[in-house]
Design a protein around this motif. Sequence first.
Motif, mmCIF file in Angstrom:
data_model
loop_
_atom_site.group_PDB
_atom_site.id
_atom_site.type_symbol
_atom_site.label_atom_id
_atom_site.label_comp_id
_atom_site.label_asym_id
_atom_site.label_seq_id
_atom_site.Cartn_x
_atom_site.Cartn_y
_atom_site.Cartn_z
ATOM 1 N N ASP A 146 22.113 -17.194 16.664
ATOM 2 C CA ASP A 146 22.359 -18.340 17.537
ATOM 3 C C ASP A 146 23.555 -18.021 18.415
ATOM 4 O O ASP A 146 24.477 -17.309 17.979
ATOM 5 N N LYS A 199 27.993 -22.286 14.168
ATOM 6 C CA LYS A 199 26.902 -23.140 13.723
ATOM 7 C C LYS A 199 25.917 -22.345 12.874
ATOM 8 O O LYS A 199 25.467 -22.804 11.808
ATOM 9 N N GLU A 257 25.020 -23.040 8.856
ATOM 10 C CA GLU A 257 23.668 -23.233 8.336
ATOM 11 C C GLU A 257 23.335 -22.188 7.285
ATOM 12 O O GLU A 257 22.711 -22.496 6.261
ATOM 13 N N LEU A 279 14.720 -23.123 8.667
ATOM 14 C CA LEU A 279 15.367 -22.235 7.699
ATOM 15 C C LEU A 279 15.133 -22.724 6.273
ATOM 16 O O LEU A 279 14.720 -21.964 5.392
ATOM 17 N N ASN A 280 15.373 -23.997 6.043
ATOM 18 C CA ASN A 280 15.227 -24.550 4.697
ATOM 19 C C ASN A 280 13.764 -24.649 4.257
ATOM 20 O O ASN A 280 13.449 -24.449 3.083
ATOM 21 N N SER A 338 17.494 -25.262 11.828
ATOM 22 C CA SER A 338 18.057 -25.459 10.492
ATOM 23 C C SER A 338 17.008 -26.004 9.528
ATOM 24 O O SER A 338 16.938 -25.591 8.362
ATOM 25 N N ALA A 394 19.628 -22.124 15.650
ATOM 26 C CA ALA A 394 20.118 -22.820 14.460
ATOM 27 C C ALA A 394 20.412 -24.281 14.751
ATOM 28 O O ALA A 394 21.308 -24.879 14.152
ATOM 29 N N VAL A 420 19.701 -15.177 10.738
ATOM 30 C CA VAL A 420 19.795 -16.257 11.712
ATOM 31 C C VAL A 420 20.605 -15.792 12.916
ATOM 32 O O VAL A 420 21.697 -15.245 12.766
ATOM 33 N N ASP A 423 25.222 -23.037 4.013
ATOM 34 C CA ASP A 423 24.640 -24.220 3.385
ATOM 35 C C ASP A 423 23.340 -23.849 2.673
ATOM 36 O O ASP A 423 23.088 -24.287 1.537
ATOM 37 N N ALA A 424 22.503 -23.054 3.335
ATOM 38 C CA ALA A 424 21.238 -22.641 2.733
ATOM 39 C C ALA A 424 21.459 -21.649 1.597
ATOM 40 O O ALA A 424 20.783 -21.704 0.559
#
Length: 317
Positions: free
Chosen positions: A37, A42, A46, A21-22, A18, A13, A35, A49-50
């Motif tokens: 990590d 962290k 991420e 991912l997006n 990141s 991540a 995800v 946020d996504a």
Amino acid sequence: MRMKEGKLVLVGAGMVGSATLNAILAQSVVSEIVVIDANEDKALGEVLDALHTTSFAYSTNTTIRVGSYADCADASIIVMTAGPSIQAGDNDRRVLAEKNIAVMDAVMAEITRYTRSAVLIVVTNPVDLVTYFAQTKYNYPADKIFGTGTLLDTARMRQLIAAQCNVDSKNVHGYLLGEHGESAFIPWSMVNVAGIPVDELPRAFGLSAALDKEKILADTKAAGLRVLKLKGFTSSGIAQSVARLVRAIVLNERCVLPVSCVLQGEYDLEQVAMSVPCVIGANGRERVLEVTLLPEEQDQLAACCESLQKMLLQLGL
């Protein structure tokens, strides 16, 4: 365990992870992204946020969450981005290779506890060396594992040619092949714009001079380091490269893309992983295409092989 169609596990991540991912989320082709990590905070940041983007009308309601390697058991695709990236001014690829092979070793030990059926996309650099190590040490099915290789390099090359011809870069066809690194080359006999051979481009597009092939190759190879020096890291281009591969797998596109794979006699080469055109579909690397190369291009491909094998030998692989 039966694979869950549309489930993707993303390992790493960081900056590349990141962005990947997006980019994958924007493709709207997967139903679940997990995800993983070492830094769980962290990873969670991420993910959250996504996840917030899924409320918008243009986004699919994809499940996004933090998970563990146990989630690989029923995943259809695994993307490996973990490991340190090259830093500006650091040209010692051997040191980076040693670090990231150790990272890949730990990751593959976990992945193979749960699956050998998922399509595994390797992003971690040096991608050719890491891909070779992962496939050969863990005997992962060769058609199920490949690296992003020269896919991004190819996109950069096409964009440079398109800019000179003032056309959409999607109308430029051709590849960078071999190593994702200094020995990569462009087989110019395969390059064309909308079917127009490269040597006929000045006539067709009113160019004042022929393409400077050496400069295009040099600029393509230098593009990543230029971005690195300017912004501190590279992320967008490689993320879109991964998203392109994911889309091809999920939709079984059977498209032809240059990816790094372990060769088993194709092009009369073996005991190396490097980029050649491959058919990518639901089963992963469906076929290695042995395109016709000019004698000098075949020599360049062999030189890439020799360069990579020398590094593998230095690493004890």
